[in-house]
Design a protein around this motif. Structure first.
Motif, PDB file in Angstrom:
ATOM      1  N   VAL A   9      31.083 -20.976 -44.788  1.00 53.38           N
ATOM      2  CA  VAL A   9      31.734 -21.493 -43.595  1.00 53.38           C
ATOM      3  C   VAL A   9      30.676 -21.757 -42.527  1.00 53.38           C
ATOM      4  O   VAL A   9      29.904 -20.864 -42.183  1.00 53.38           O
ATOM      5  N   ALA A  10      30.654 -22.978 -42.026  1.00 53.41           N
ATOM      6  CA  ALA A  10      29.727 -23.331 -40.942  1.00 53.41           C
ATOM      7  C   ALA A  10      30.169 -22.614 -39.675  1.00 53.41           C
ATOM      8  O   ALA A  10      31.333 -22.678 -39.289  1.00 53.41           O
ATOM      9  N   GLU A  60      22.774 -11.384 -42.477  1.00 52.37           N
ATOM     10  CA  GLU A  60      22.148 -12.416 -43.313  1.00 52.37           C
ATOM     11  C   GLU A  60      22.857 -13.739 -43.063  1.00 52.37           C
ATOM     12  O   GLU A  60      24.086 -13.804 -43.127  1.00 52.37           O
ATOM     13  N   TRP A  61      22.073 -14.769 -42.785  1.00 55.04           N
ATOM     14  CA  TRP A  61      22.625 -16.109 -42.560  1.00 55.04           C
ATOM     15  C   TRP A  61      22.027 -17.065 -43.564  1.00 55.04           C
ATOM     16  O   TRP A  61      20.890 -16.911 -44.005  1.00 55.04           O
ATOM     17  N   LEU A  62      22.793 -18.084 -43.912  1.00 55.07           N
ATOM     18  CA  LEU A  62      22.269 -19.206 -44.696  1.00 55.07           C
ATOM     19  C   LEU A  62      22.115 -20.362 -43.726  1.00 55.07           C
ATOM     20  O   LEU A  62      23.017 -20.647 -42.936  1.00 55.07           O
ATOM     21  N   LEU A  63      20.963 -21.003 -43.753  1.00 55.38           N
ATOM     22  CA  LEU A  63      20.709 -22.160 -42.910  1.00 55.38           C
ATOM     23  C   LEU A  63      20.625 -23.366 -43.822  1.00 55.38           C
ATOM     24  O   LEU A  63      19.918 -23.329 -44.833  1.00 55.38           O
ATOM     25  N   LEU A  82      18.188 -22.236 -46.640  1.00 57.31           N
ATOM     26  CA  LEU A  82      17.289 -21.099 -46.449  1.00 57.31           C
ATOM     27  C   LEU A  82      18.135 -19.863 -46.182  1.00 57.31           C
ATOM     28  O   LEU A  82      19.169 -19.943 -45.530  1.00 57.31           O
ATOM     29  N   SER A  83      17.671 -18.711 -46.657  1.00 51.95           N
ATOM     30  CA  SER A  83      18.326 -17.454 -46.348  1.00 51.95           C
ATOM     31  C   SER A  83      17.457 -16.728 -45.325  1.00 51.95           C
ATOM     32  O   SER A  83      16.252 -16.604 -45.518  1.00 51.95           O
ATOM     33  N   TYR A 137      19.355 -26.957 -38.105  1.00 50.34           N
ATOM     34  CA  TYR A 137      19.952 -26.324 -39.292  1.00 50.34           C
ATOM     35  C   TYR A 137      21.349 -25.796 -38.945  1.00 50.34           C
ATOM     36  O   TYR A 137      21.564 -25.235 -37.865  1.00 50.34           O
ATOM     37  N   THR A 138      22.290 -25.967 -39.866  1.00 51.36           N
ATOM     38  CA  THR A 138      23.638 -25.422 -39.731  1.00 51.36           C
ATOM     39  C   THR A 138      23.621 -23.978 -40.205  1.00 51.36           C
ATOM     40  O   THR A 138      23.007 -23.664 -41.226  1.00 51.36           O
ATOM     41  N   ILE A 139      24.304 -23.116 -39.460  1.00 53.12           N
ATOM     42  CA  ILE A 139      24.410 -21.702 -39.820  1.00 53.12           C
ATOM     43  C   ILE A 139      25.670 -21.532 -40.656  1.00 53.12           C
ATOM     44  O   ILE A 139      26.763 -21.898 -40.215  1.00 53.12           O
ATOM     45  N   GLU A 140      25.510 -20.984 -41.858  1.00 55.34           N
ATOM     46  CA  GLU A 140      26.656 -20.764 -42.744  1.00 55.34           C
ATOM     47  C   GLU A 140      26.733 -19.292 -43.121  1.00 55.34           C
ATOM     48  O   GLU A 140      25.712 -18.638 -43.326  1.00 55.34           O
ATOM     49  N   ILE A 141      27.957 -18.808 -43.211  1.00 56.46           N
ATOM     50  CA  ILE A 141      28.224 -17.431 -43.613  1.00 56.46           C
ATOM     51  C   ILE A 141      29.174 -17.488 -44.812  1.00 56.46           C
ATOM     52  O   ILE A 141      30.147 -18.241 -44.785  1.00 56.46           O
TER      53      ILE A 141
END
Length: 169
Positions: free
Chosen positions: A8-9, A40-43, A50-51, A83-87
């Motif tokens: 989810v963005a 922890e975020w995914l970009l 990227l983690s 970069y979009t932050i995704e969780i």
């Protein structure tokens, strides 16, 4: 993490702050510091993911500022701009009773109390007073306030919402 997990963005990196690797975040959460609940975020940007691990974070004048582990200077931080932050969806805390995550409502089918399918939830909007479902379907776009006066039932298992809403509203 597998690619099959729903992500989810939650916002994006809009710029840098200072010279020690801090970034400024445009959060799309109700409270900007809610993102700090996730270590922890995914970009993601341009097909690249990227983690990153959050080392520190703070809200300054209503703006979220974050420092990631291993990002120690302004140039490295600047490279993350856009970069979009995704969780991962499964990292979310369970919703309280009669509360829903927007990410869970998007894609649900909406029918009125007469059983007529109005369409699918495409998005939600904040109006200040309450959230509004943006529905698109055969009868055009409908904006339905997400309040108990109009929303009869949300069925997570069947991904449906029943609304007391006429075709001519």
């Amino acid at each position: 993490m597998t690619d099959t997990q729903q992500r989810v963005a939650m916002g994006y990196i809009k710029g840098v702050f200072g010279i020690k690797g801090w970034v400024k975040i445009a959060a799309s959460t109700e409270y900007s510091d809610s993102l700090l609940d996730y270590p922890e975020w995914l970009l993601s940007k341009d097909g690249k993911t990227l983690s990153v691990s959050v080392e520190a974070g703070k809200v300054v004048s209503g703006e979220l500022q974050v420092k990631f582990k291993g990002i120690e200077d302004r140039d490295r931080a600047f490279s993350l701009r856009g970069y979009t932050i995704e969780i991962p969806r499964e990292a979310f805390a369970p919703a309280e009773e009669d509360e829903y995550y927007w990410a869970d409502l998007v894609g649900m089918q909406v029918a009125n109390t007469d059983g007529i399918v109005l369409g699918e939830v495409k998005n939600l909007m904040e109006t200040g007073a309450h959230d509004v479902l943006v529905i698109e379907g055969e009868y055009g776009q409908k904006l339905i306030p997400f309040v108990s006066q109009y929303i009869e039932n949300v069925d997570n298992d069947n991904r449906t919402i029943t609304a007391d809403w006429g075709l001519d509203y």
